[in-house]
Design a protein around this motif. Sequence first.
Motif, PDB file in Angstrom:
ATOM      1  N   HIS A  26       0.839  -1.185   0.000  1.00 11.50           N
ATOM      2  CA  HIS A  26       0.000   0.000   0.000  1.00 11.50           C
ATOM      3  C   HIS A  26       0.887   1.254   0.000  1.00 11.50           C
ATOM      4  O   HIS A  26       1.865   1.335   0.754  1.00 11.50           O
ATOM      5  CB  HIS A  26      -0.893  -0.006   1.247  1.00 11.50           C
ATOM      6  N   PRO A  27       0.571   2.250  -0.838  1.00 15.21           N
ATOM      7  CA  PRO A  27       1.429   3.444  -0.951  1.00 15.21           C
ATOM      8  C   PRO A  27       1.693   4.133   0.382  1.00 15.21           C
ATOM      9  O   PRO A  27       2.806   4.620   0.626  1.00 15.21           O
ATOM     10  CB  PRO A  27       0.642   4.345  -1.911  1.00 15.21           C
ATOM     11  N   HIS A  28       0.691   4.203   1.249  1.00 17.52           N
ATOM     12  CA  HIS A  28       0.910   4.849   2.546  1.00 17.52           C
ATOM     13  C   HIS A  28       1.952   4.095   3.369  1.00 17.52           C
ATOM     14  O   HIS A  28       2.807   4.719   4.027  1.00 17.52           O
ATOM     15  CB  HIS A  28      -0.405   4.938   3.325  1.00 17.52           C
ATOM     16  N   SER A  29       1.907   2.764   3.303  1.00 20.32           N
ATOM     17  CA  SER A  29       2.891   1.958   4.029  1.00 20.32           C
ATOM     18  C   SER A  29       4.290   2.186   3.461  1.00 20.32           C
ATOM     19  O   SER A  29       5.271   2.244   4.212  1.00 20.32           O
ATOM     20  CB  SER A  29       2.532   0.471   3.944  1.00 20.32           C
ATOM     21  N   VAL A  30       4.381   2.307   2.146  1.00 19.50           N
ATOM     22  CA  VAL A  30       5.684   2.553   1.514  1.00 19.50           C
ATOM     23  C   VAL A  30       6.220   3.920   1.928  1.00 19.50           C
ATOM     24  O   VAL A  30       7.422   4.077   2.197  1.00 19.50           O
ATOM     25  CB  VAL A  30       5.573   2.437  -0.016  1.00 19.50           C
ATOM     26  N   ASP A  31       5.341   4.926   2.013  1.00 18.53           N
ATOM     27  CA  ASP A  31       5.773   6.244   2.471  1.00 18.53           C
ATOM     28  C   ASP A  31       6.320   6.165   3.893  1.00 18.53           C
ATOM     29  O   ASP A  31       7.350   6.785   4.224  1.00 18.53           O
ATOM     30  CB  ASP A  31       4.610   7.236   2.420  1.00 18.53           C
TER      31      ASP A  31
END
Length: 328
Positions: A187-192
């Motif tokens: 998930h993009p938020h997790s990657v951020d």
Amino acid sequence: MTESVDLLIVGAGPVGIYGAYYAGARSMSTVVLDSLEEPGGQITAMYPEKSIFDVGGIPGIRGRDLVAQLVAQAEPFHPHYRLGEQAVGLARRDGGFTVTTSKGEAIECRGILITGGIGTFTPRPLPTGGEYAGRGVVNFVPDPNVYAGSEVVVVGGGDSAVDWALMLEPIAKAVTLVHRRAGFRAHPHSVDMLRASSVQILTDAQVSGVFGDPNVEAVEVTVLGEPRRVPCDTLIAALGFTANLGPLLDWGLEISKRQIAVNSQCATNIPGIYAAGDIVDYLGKVKLIATGFGEAATAVNNLAAYLDPEVSAFPGHLSDYAAPAAAG
């Protein structure tokens, strides 16, 4: 060894554990069988740290916390979990079935509830280091506190890999994430969050060697063709899983596209065998944990009436069945 129970539940994901609770409430002895080493199914295997929002009455809960609460909910009824063991053979017998397992043992049961999700999970192996399984190479992180002060290398780019790296960052001495591509599937938020953390991120990279005797002490990571040595106590292979129905395909169940057909009672085409959760399909099916919980309750209660025609499928209020002090 042969074990005899009222109900065999095949699958220890959330739906199976909830089914064990409901079976206990209906006074059934229960074995819960699963090929994975930990309860929780897809949640434990893939996204233990992700928040889940589709359980009624709970605004949001981490996956592993939901599994822990489900296990605690069923515990007063003492289901027997047999983990790391797969259901293989099925034979009819007077009064029910005999199921043989991958360990060559037998379970005699009066009824069966299949809650196998998308099937049996098999971890995708690392390209090297398989000989260190159990000696520093693992596929799951059921208890992050075990890795306090450790140097951990996580391999993968999906939700599991990123979740576990973030979970271990404040606990471990050092965390390195190795991914073969520059982009992540997580998930993009997790990657951020990952990029903002202290986790060392090595992309366009793969583990090319594992060293130590007898346990893992270091790994070699090849980054853009250049090898580098990384200290490592634990190597977490989070490369995903393959899933299939395996021996269930030979049981004579009505199956289409890896899903079991059931009726409104969650009964399969084989009398005495019921199914619930993501493994079942019918017109209008919505794949949610909340749906699976309802199907498990429907299956167990109708199975209770099937096993004893004098018993109503309607359970009444579960407060009448609660184990002593279960309600607090």
